[in-house]
Design a protein around this motif. Structure first.
Motif, PDB file in Angstrom:
ATOM      1  N   VAL A  32      27.238  72.424  95.680  1.00 11.33           N
ATOM      2  CA  VAL A  32      26.458  71.472  95.269  1.00 11.33           C
ATOM      3  C   VAL A  32      26.969  70.045  95.802  1.00 11.33           C
ATOM      4  CG1 VAL A  32      25.643  72.703  93.399  1.00 11.33           C
ATOM      5  CG2 VAL A  32      27.397  71.278  92.925  1.00 11.33           C
ATOM      6  N   VAL A  36      21.547  72.237  82.549  1.00  8.31           N
ATOM      7  CA  VAL A  36      21.270  71.716  83.788  1.00  8.31           C
ATOM      8  C   VAL A  36      20.660  72.512  84.556  1.00  8.31           C
ATOM      9  CG1 VAL A  36      22.739  71.037  85.977  1.00  8.31           C
ATOM     10  CG2 VAL A  36      23.739  70.636  83.699  1.00  8.31           C
ATOM     11  N   SER A  76      28.318  66.432  95.015  1.00  8.87           N
ATOM     12  CA  SER A  76      28.730  65.994  93.825  1.00  8.87           C
ATOM     13  C   SER A  76      28.246  64.473  93.327  1.00  8.87           C
ATOM     14  CB  SER A  76      30.360  65.638  94.224  1.00  8.87           C
ATOM     15  OG  SER A  76      30.242  64.681  95.239  1.00  8.87           O
ATOM     16  N   ASP A  77      28.341  64.285  92.032  1.00 10.47           N
ATOM     17  CA  ASP A  77      28.055  62.920  91.648  1.00 10.47           C
ATOM     18  C   ASP A  77      28.697  61.692  92.407  1.00 10.47           C
ATOM     19  OD1 ASP A  77      26.562  64.165  89.699  1.00 10.47           O
ATOM     20  OD2 ASP A  77      27.994  63.887  88.035  1.00 10.47           O
ATOM     21  N   ASN A  91      26.811  74.021  82.380  1.00  7.96           N
ATOM     22  CA  ASN A  91      25.466  74.335  83.214  1.00  7.96           C
ATOM     23  C   ASN A  91      24.448  74.630  82.338  1.00  7.96           C
ATOM     24  OD1 ASN A  91      26.435  73.843  85.816  1.00  7.96           O
ATOM     25  ND2 ASN A  91      26.851  75.888  86.181  1.00  7.96           N
ATOM     26  N   SER A 143      21.031  70.453  94.712  1.00  7.74           N
ATOM     27  CA  SER A 143      21.456  71.272  95.777  1.00  7.74           C
ATOM     28  C   SER A 143      20.396  71.308  96.836  1.00  7.74           C
ATOM     29  CB  SER A 143      21.846  72.480  95.105  1.00  7.74           C
ATOM     30  OG  SER A 143      20.536  73.089  94.523  1.00  7.74           O
ATOM     31  N   SER A 161      21.382  69.335  88.804  1.00  2.70           N
ATOM     32  CA  SER A 161      22.514  69.461  89.869  1.00  2.70           C
ATOM     33  C   SER A 161      22.012  69.372  91.048  1.00  2.70           C
ATOM     34  CB  SER A 161      23.665  70.707  89.571  1.00  2.70           C
ATOM     35  OG  SER A 161      24.646  70.748  90.460  1.00  2.70           O
ATOM     36  N   TRP A 216      18.007  63.197  88.694  1.00  6.47           N
ATOM     37  CA  TRP A 216      19.335  62.742  88.619  1.00  6.47           C
ATOM     38  C   TRP A 216      19.801  61.435  88.616  1.00  6.47           C
ATOM     39  CZ3 TRP A 216      22.918  60.108  91.378  1.00  6.47           C
ATOM     40  CH2 TRP A 216      24.264  60.071  91.167  1.00  6.47           C
ATOM     41  N   SER A 261      16.962  71.348  94.935  1.00  7.88           N
ATOM     42  CA  SER A 261      16.485  70.414  93.989  1.00  7.88           C
ATOM     43  C   SER A 261      15.286  69.723  94.280  1.00  7.88           C
ATOM     44  CB  SER A 261      17.679  69.505  93.697  1.00  7.88           C
ATOM     45  OG  SER A 261      18.837  70.289  93.425  1.00  7.88           O
ATOM     46  N   ARG A 286      19.026  73.403  88.372  1.00  7.45           N
ATOM     47  CA  ARG A 286      19.139  72.971  90.016  1.00  7.45           C
ATOM     48  C   ARG A 286      17.665  73.196  90.745  1.00  7.45           C
ATOM     49  NH1 ARG A 286      23.915  75.831  89.594  1.00  7.45           N
ATOM     50  NH2 ARG A 286      25.926  74.448  90.093  1.00  7.45           N
TER      51      ARG A 286
END
Length: 459
Positions: free
Chosen positions: A437, A353, A439-440, A350, A388, A386, A399, A391, A355
């Protein structure tokens, strides 16, 4: 009597030569270290001059101190890491040395395989306790330098070794003499220096070592070990906790040149990195580190941190390749199975990264607003987000652009319908009680559903 000091180039009073104070009872500095309370930081308001050496470097203890708090590395892992340290340190050898244990067959085999690679840097050294039986282990290996443990606080001399200061001094000098007679360069590890009687034992002992060095023509390194992390960088702090005071005292009262002076710190009080940088600034050429700070208790000074500190202080990487830091982190995670805490600077999952939607909106407009430096260029890790519940549209848009590596003319912004559709799905997830969170893999499925042309960028 006054004399011209060749370092400061001004007339100064002749430097006082401290002699050993062979006390009957240990000095445990109970006013500073009461044990039943948090240690105190006394000040004497004495300031010492900053004295940054022209050349500074990093030494590594990943295979020694770094193995004292985790499962041992395999021989292959040690060789792989050594190769990456070589690449990270670059042709100028900013990562100058690395030290190995020699007590197990596995450690000795790793040492031999690394020596066979023929790298000039990092130079391979060893570490032993101050005993003649340990000395025999390294005598015939073919290395040029070995570390020798010389515990210097009364906690160790009286309470662990059961010796007086005079007995400890005599014993240590004997082992160092044995190393010199064998043609080795001794590196004396002054364990627990920040709880030691600095002028009553440390300085007189170092004076003896410097005399021995001059007589033999063999350089003797002094490693100042802040074993319990008690050192402080504060201006005007009193010994034995003052990092500037320790470094200045070793140089001024014992004549230790910067090239033979090394700092080894621990992070028990969150001061590992700042103490190490302070040691550089006040005259030590070498800082001893371990990868990701892995070491005894709270760990050592993180090597990757000092790579960045070096560039900050010197204005250049001087040939180092910091992208190898990311390779090392991935190797530890994927090959060794070591979980790096996600918030760890430069290497944690992180570290770059975000959020928060407001931060992601800033990243969309100008990456510099919320990224510490060009992490893609320097560490080969671009800033990311990331997704969530906080975001927002900006985070989702960032993203998408980052994950699919969209060019400027292909990028989506927070007003794009794709971002809105994904946000609607995300909001429903959290309205239903989700805590984790997104996920990709979940986001990729949504992009494939709503924008298959974009999804093809990662096909």
């Amino acid at each position: 009597m006054i004399e011209l000091n060749p370092k400061s180039n001004v007339l100064e009073e002749e430097t006082y030569r401290y002699s050993l104070q062979d006390v009957e009872a240990p000095n445990l500095y109970r006013d500073v270290y009461p044990y039943s309370e948090v240690p105190k930081v006394p000040f004497n308001h004495r300031r010492v001059p900053m004295n940054m050496p022209e050349h500074i470097w990093i030494t590594d203890t990943t295979f020694r101190d770094g193995q004292q708090s985790r499962a041992p590395y395999t021989t292959k892992q040690m060789v792989d890491i050594y190769k990456m340290l070589h690449r990270l340190g670059g042709p100028n050898g900013i990562i100058r040395q690395t030290e190995f244990f020699v007590y197990s067959e596995k450690d000795r085999e790793a040492l031999y395989q690394c020596m066979e690679l023929g790298y000039k840097f990092p130079e391979i050294t060893t570490w032993i306790r101050a005993s003649k039986s340990d000395f025999q282990l390294v005598k015939n290996i073919g290395i040029k330098e070995t570390g020798i443990l010389v515990s210097c606080s009364d906690y160790h001399i009286f309470n662990k070794l059961g010796m007086t200061r005079r007995q400890a001094l005599t014993h240590y000098l004997s082992v160092v003499s044995d190393a010199i007679e064998a043609g080795l360069k001794p590196r004396c590890h002054f364990e627990d220096i920040t709880r030691a009687d600095f002028y009553g034992f440390v300085v007189p002992f170092v004076n003896e070592l410097m005399d021995m060095s001059r007589e033999s023509g063999i350089p003797i390194k002094i490693r100042a070990c802040d074993t319990m992390g008690y050192g402080v960088p504060y201006t005007g702090a009193a010994p034995p906790r003052s990092v500037p005071g320790v470094i200045y005292g070793l140089q001024h009262y014992s004549g230790v040149p910067s090239r033979l002076l090394e700092w080894h710190g621990h992070n028990d009080f969150y001061k590992g990195v700042v103490n190490a940088s302070t040691a550089w600034l006040f005259g030590a050429s070498a800082i001893n580190c371990s990868l990701f700070g892995i070491g005894e208790r709270t760990g050592n000074v993180p090597l990757e941190a000092m790579v960045i500190e070096y560039a900050s202080l010197k204005g250049s990487m001087d040939g180092m390749d910091p992208t190898v830091i990311t390779e090392l982190a991935e190797y530890y995670e994927n090959e060794i199975g070591y979980r790096i805490p996600p918030m760890t600077p430069f290497v944690g999952e992180n570290f770059n990264v975000t959020r928060a939607g407001i931060h992601a909106d800033g990243l969309l407009k100008d990456e510099e607003i919320y990224n510490i430096f060009d992490t893609k260029k320097i560490l080969n890790r671009g800033a990311t987000v990331s997704v969530s519940n906080v975001s927002g549209l900006a985070g989702i848009a960032f993203w998408i652009n980052n994950y699919y590596r969209l060019s400027d003319d292909e990028c989506v912004d927070k007003k794009d319908p794709l971002a809105a559709k994904i946000k609607e799905w995300v909001d429903k997830e959290y309205e239903g009680g989700r805590q984790t969170v997104i996920s990709d893999e979940e986001l990729c499925a949504l992009v494939a559903q709503y924008a298959p042309d974009i999804a093809k960028h990662r096909a």
